[in-house]
Design an enzyme around this catalytic site. Sequence first.
Site: not given
Ligand SMILES: NC(=O)c1ccc[n+]([C@@H]2O[C@H](COP(=O)([O-])OP(=O)(O)OC[C@H]3O[C@@H](n4cnc5c(N)ncnc54)[C@H](O)[C@@H]3O)[C@@H](O)[C@H]2O)c1
Length: 254
Positions: A60-61, A154, A158
Site C-alpha cells: 500500500d503506497v 483529487y 495532484k
Molecule cells: N485514466 C486516466 O484518465 C487518468 C488521467 C490522469 C491521471 N491519471 C493517473 O494515472 C494513475 C494511474 O491510474 P489509471 O488510470 O491507470 O487507473 P487504474 O485504476 O487502472 O490504476 C490505479 C492503480 O493504483 C493502484 N492503487 C490504488 N490505491 C493504491 C494504494 N493505496 N497502494 C498501492 N496501489 C494503489 C491500483 O491498485 C491500480 O493498480 C493515477 O495516479 C491516476 O490519477 C489517470
Amino acid sequence: MARTIVVTGAESGIGAACAEAFGAAGDRVCVIYHADAEAAQRSVAAVQARGGEAMSVQADVGDEYGVDAAFTAVERTWGAADVLINSAGLNMSGVSVRTMALEQWQRLITTDLTGAFLTSRRFLKGRGEAPADASIIHISSIHAYAVRAGGADYCAAKGGLTNLVETMAIEEAPRGIRVNAIEPGMILTPMNARAQSDPAYRQSLEQNIPMGRAGDPSEVADLAVFLASDHARYITGARIVIDGGLSLMQALGA
Ligand SMILES: NC(=O)c1ccc[n+]([C@@H]2O[C@H](COP(=O)([O-])OP(=O)(O)OC[C@H]3O[C@@H](n4cnc5c(N)ncnc54)[C@H](O)[C@@H]3O)[C@@H](O)[C@H]2O)c1
C-alpha cells in the site's frame, strides 16, 4: 544495460502499460501492486513476454512500512532501483467539499500525495548520496491545475504533487537524479471504466478532446520510457501534459 524499474499501480491501467513498456526496453521491472495478485502476475508475464525480467511485490503506497519492505525486496534481488514510476492512485470522489467526509479526503491524499512522498523518499534512500543516473516519474493529471467540481480531493492531491515534484527536482539535481511529472488527460483505463463500457458516454467526453479521442495507456507509457531515458537527460522538474489537447479547452466554456 538493463536497469531496475519500480512501478507502483503496476497491476492496472497506466502502471501496467509502463511495466510492459520498460520490459520491452529490456529492463528489470518490479510490479508493485495493491490488492489484485492475479493482475500483478499478468503484468509480470507481460514484462517477461516483452523480454524483460520481472518480480512482483504487494504494498500500500500510503503505508510507510509496506513501501520500505517493497523496496527492500527489490534491493535484495537486483540492488537499488534506477527508476521509480509512481502510477498508484485513486480517482476523484465526485463529492463536493461541503459534504465530503474527512475519511474520503484522507484516503485520497494518503494514496495520491503521501504515497508519492513515501515511494520517492524510499527510492532516494536506496540510492544513497552518490551521484546517479536515476529518475523518478510521477503520474499526475491535468487536474493538478484544471480543477473540477467534485474533485477537491483529487485536484488538491495532484496539485500538491506538482510542488513535491518541483521541490525534489531541485533537491536532487546536484546528484543527477531527475524528477518529473506526467499529466495525462482522459486515458482508457479501469479508472475510466464507464467510458469503456458505455459508448455514448465515451463519445460525450471525447467530443471535448481536440484530437477527438481518449488516450491509450501505452501512449503514456511511451512518454515515461522517454523521460527515464538518456534522451531526456536535461529534463527535470517538468510537468508534461499528454491529453490530446483537452486541457487547452479550459477557457472555452464561456
Ligand atoms: N485514466 C486516466 O484518465 C487518468 C488521467 C490522469 C491521471 N491519471 C493517473 O494515472 C494513475 C494511474 O491510474 P489509471 O488510470 O491507470 O487507473 P487504474 O485504476 O487502472 O490504476 C490505479 C492503480 O493504483 C493502484 N492503487 C490504488 N490505491 C493504491 C494504494 N493505496 N497502494 C498501492 N496501489 C494503489 C491500483 O491498485 C491500480 O493498480 C493515477 O495516479 C491516476 O490519477 C489517470
